[in-house]
Design a protein around this motif. Structure first.
Motif, short mmCIF file in Angstrom:
data_model
loop_
_atom_site.label_atom_id
_atom_site.label_comp_id
_atom_site.label_asym_id
_atom_site.label_seq_id
_atom_site.Cartn_x
_atom_site.Cartn_y
_atom_site.Cartn_z
N LYS A 1 0.82 -1.22 0.00
CA LYS A 1 0.00 0.00 0.00
C LYS A 1 0.85 1.26 0.00
N LYS B 1 -0.58 -1.37 -5.62
CA LYS B 1 -0.95 -0.81 -4.33
C LYS B 1 -2.16 -1.48 -3.72
N THR B 2 -2.95 -2.18 -4.52
CA THR B 2 -4.11 -2.89 -4.01
C THR B 2 -4.07 -4.35 -4.45
N VAL C 1 1.44 -10.07 -0.49
CA VAL C 1 0.92 -8.81 0.02
C VAL C 1 1.73 -8.40 1.25
N TYR D 1 -5.51 -3.25 4.15
CA TYR D 1 -5.98 -2.95 2.80
C TYR D 1 -7.50 -2.89 2.85
N GLU E 1 -10.46 -2.71 1.07
CA GLU E 1 -10.93 -2.94 -0.29
C GLU E 1 -11.70 -4.25 -0.33
N THR F 1 -1.08 -8.70 7.82
CA THR F 1 -1.69 -8.32 6.54
C THR F 1 -3.19 -8.50 6.66
N ILE G 1 -7.06 -7.67 5.02
CA ILE G 1 -7.97 -7.18 3.97
C ILE G 1 -9.34 -7.04 4.61
#
Length: 682
Positions: free
Chosen positions: A374, A381-382, A402, A407, A409, A432, A434
């Protein structure tokens, strides 16, 4: 799940496993999910920067006592998940074996120890494995010190530190010595011709399994003890003791010593003559089953203080003492195992013990790796940008590595992009994350309607042969702030494909956390979840997939208003298929006693054709589980579907009753992980 279900659906949190003791006596007193990520620990998933498709043997784990969850360790899996490194020099072997991070270390040649007798001090979370039959350690061995744990030593030849005198007190050079270690698996090795012992298990080393090894041409094969405490638990099976004079093994002060299907052979008129075979000493309790003794003097002996039970052994051309007596223990209280017929042991062990060509082989074709960060230090970046960059129909694995960070998203892996791995590169699965916060009743930004349950997923995996590893997937939809919304289902992770692996992940939410489906009702959809956490409160493990949750933690979570109530499993299994299997796992969470049910039967839209199935077996259940663990849903009786338990323990477990079906042993034999996964080995 769809909004036709009742709103009262909650998810649970998982429980850490208790320390030490039998399955039958395990409790839910271990660590729960939290800052330390429970029993697995922050460092349970190693640095994942070097991402490749792991060979099948990397995922193989120990059986016997090394598989038991205890002392904060969930079975024995070695360096699985860490980088796979290939070594050909002593310097490299020492570098990786002594490192703090997990590694799978492949020995791809002959390494000569210098000085002779050197024993490498192995650190925790390591697999050291020979590459086929090529991995050889000459003139020394390995040492596992106090507290070292989760180590696999496999497929190696360790040989020739012999200095010219048997029983040589001046050269205490062993192949493998363990002093106070736990959760160790020694498997498929050839150990021979060492100056002292081939294996020394000392000073309360426990949760040890020694299987399918050749122990040959030595004075002292396998010594166990060097302690006044009677605490160690050890399994020894399918080993070939051939031309070894003593310690076959000598077992002193071992709480539970289970020896089965071993082949002990002493050739006539050879230079080495056995003085004894299996020996129970001190406070040892030993069970010897279906082993084969050929040509030995004193094949089975015991001290007056030891307990030794024999069953089904074969003795050919033996002489001297052959003893038993006292009450030992039932190994099946601690783990499941299958005995081979004693008459078959010589041929099976001769052909199967020792290094194998199919273990330790590493494919030379590395996966394509795309890096996400990121902060801009990666290529993307995603995570979704990396997925989008993969071409349709990619023929081989692509790893999306990752970097640590949060993140925010949604991620969708479409069906036409198979063989994708999304893998966190941090030291822990919590590094990490998400996360997103959609819910079923929320309207889409394009005003095309609401998301619906599957559409609310933070991460959706719709492609076959895809994997998530070493990361957290979360749905943080705020139920308290959205009480007026119709549809609080909020999926963290959706799978809708076949051959999906979730390894070392945290999947967390409230209602409908983990949805496991198939691409279509008539298509297969197998999912294997291991070494992971699933957190929620209402129907939070659900769907029509054939799914296994193995050696993981299911954590129960209070509802938005602070109350405790909910259901774990809500299968919608098609008739004729297997549903959801929870195996060797733990249920925990900071919720009230008797407030959660294991699950209920989901018939989507009132579909009478589905036949929901859930089996919970060999798991530890917290006090949160109700005495009647299953319940109806949508007007369908759970008793007309397929719900059962087998050999569960903990305060939430209960005896068989009309409201609590248990599998028979025969039924349980057809409801193993392999029955769920079929011809697929994750």
């Amino acid at each position: 799940m769809d909004t036709t279900r009742h709103r009262a659906r909650h998810r649970r949190r998982r429980v850490g496993l208790s320390v030490g003791i039998p399955l039958a006596a395990a409790t839910a007193m271990g660590m729960s999910y939290g800052g330390a990520f429970g029993m697995f620990g922050d460092d349970a998933r190693p640095d994942a920067g070097a991402a490749t498709a792991d060979p099948a043997w990397v995922g193989e784990t120990a059986d016997g006592f090394a598989s038991v969850n205890a002392l904060g360790q969930n079975g024995t899996y070695g360096g699985r998940g860490g980088a796979i490194v290939t070594v050909k020099t002593l310097a490299d072997l020492e570098k990786y074996a002594t490192a703090s991070k997990p590694y799978v270390i492949v020995v791809a040649g002959t390494i000569n120890m210098s000085p002779k007798g050197n024993e490498i001090k192995v650190a925790s979370n390591k697999t050291i494995v020979g590459a086929g039959t090529a991995g050889q350690i000459v003139g020394g061995g390995f040492f596992l010190g106090q507290g070292v744990h989760n180590v696999i030593l496999r497929n190696l030849t360790i040989r020739d530190s012999y200095a010219g005198t048997w029983n040589d007190k001046d050269h205490d050079w062993d192949a493998i010595q363990m002093d106070g270690a736990h959760h160790v698996w020694i498997d498929h090795n050839n150990l021979r011709n060492m100056a002292d012992g081939l294996i020394d298990s000392r000073k309360n080393t426990t949760y040890l399994t020694v299987s399918w090894n050749q122990l040959k041409n030595d004075n002292k094969a396998f010594g166990i003890g060097w302690t006044d405490r009677v605490t160690a638990d050890i399994t020894i099976h399918h080993n070939w003791f051939h031309e070894t004079e003593q310690r076959n093994p000598s077992t002193d002060n071992v709480a539970h010593a289970h020896l089965y299907n071993n082949f002990l052979q002493d050739d006539p008129d050879s230079t080495i003559t056995s003085s004894y075979g299996n020996y129970a000493r001190g406070g040892t309790r030993m069970v010897v089953e279906n082993s084969y003794f050929e040509g030995l003097t004193n094949p089975v002996i015991k001290d007056g203080t030891a307990a030794l039970v024999q069953r089904g052994n074969v003795f050919v051309d033996t002489k001297g003492r052959n003893e038993s007596g006292g009450a030992a223990f039932d190994p099946k209280t601690y783990y499941r195992y299958t005995l081979d017929a004693a008459a078959d042991v010589p041929s099976k062990v001769k052909s199967g013990a020792g290094p194998r060509a199919d273990i330790g082989r590493v494919t030379t074709a590395a996966a394509t790796t795309l890096t996400v960060a990121k902060d801009g230090s990666g290529r993307y970046k995603t995570v979704q940008a990396a997925v989008d960059a993969i071409p349709v129909g990619n023929p081989s694995r692509v790893v999306i590595s990752v970097k640590p960070g949060t993140y925010r998203e949604t991620v969708n892996i479409p069906a036409n992009k198979p063989h994708i791995t999304i893998q966190g590169s941090g030291a822990s699965r919590k590094d990490t994350v998400i996360v997103y916060g959609n819910a079923a009743g929320m309207r889409k930004p394009d005003s095309s309607g609401t998301y619906g349950t599957p559409g609310s997923a933070t991460v959706a995996v719709r492609s076959d042969d895809s994997r998530l590893r070493n990361l957290t997937v979360s749905n943080d939809f705020d139920e308290a702030a959205n009480q007026s919304l119709n549809g609080h289902q909020a999926v963290a992770l959706l799978t809708a494909a076949d051959k999906i692996v979730l390894d070392g992940v945290v999947v967390t939410g409230d209602q409908d956390t983990l949805e496991m489906e198939t691409a279509a009702p008539d298509k297969p959809g197998r999912v294997y979840v291991t070494n992971s956490y699933v957190v929620g409160n209402v129907d939070f493990i659900f769907g029509r997939a054939t799914a296994v949750i193995d050696q993981s933690v299911i954590t129960l979570k209070k509802r938005w208003d602070g109350t405790s109530a909910g259901y774990i499993i809500a299968p919608s299994t098609p008739a004729g298929r297997n549903g959801i299997l929870i195996n060797r796992s733990t249920v925990n969470g900071d919720v009230a006693s008797s407030s959660f049910q294991l699950g209920r039967n989901w018939h989507p839209g009132g579909d009478k054709a589905v036949d929901p199935q859930a089996t919970v077996r060999d798991s530890t259940l917290s006090a949160a589980i109700r005495r009647t663990p299953w319940t109806d849903m949508g007007g369908f009786s759970w008793k007309e579907d397929r719900f059962a338990e087998y050999m569960n323990t903990g305060p939430g477990a209960g005896p068989k009753s009309p409201d609590r079906p248990h599998l028979t042993d025969a039924q349980a034999a057809s409801q193993e992980v392999s029955d769920w996964l079929g011809n697929w080995t994750p």
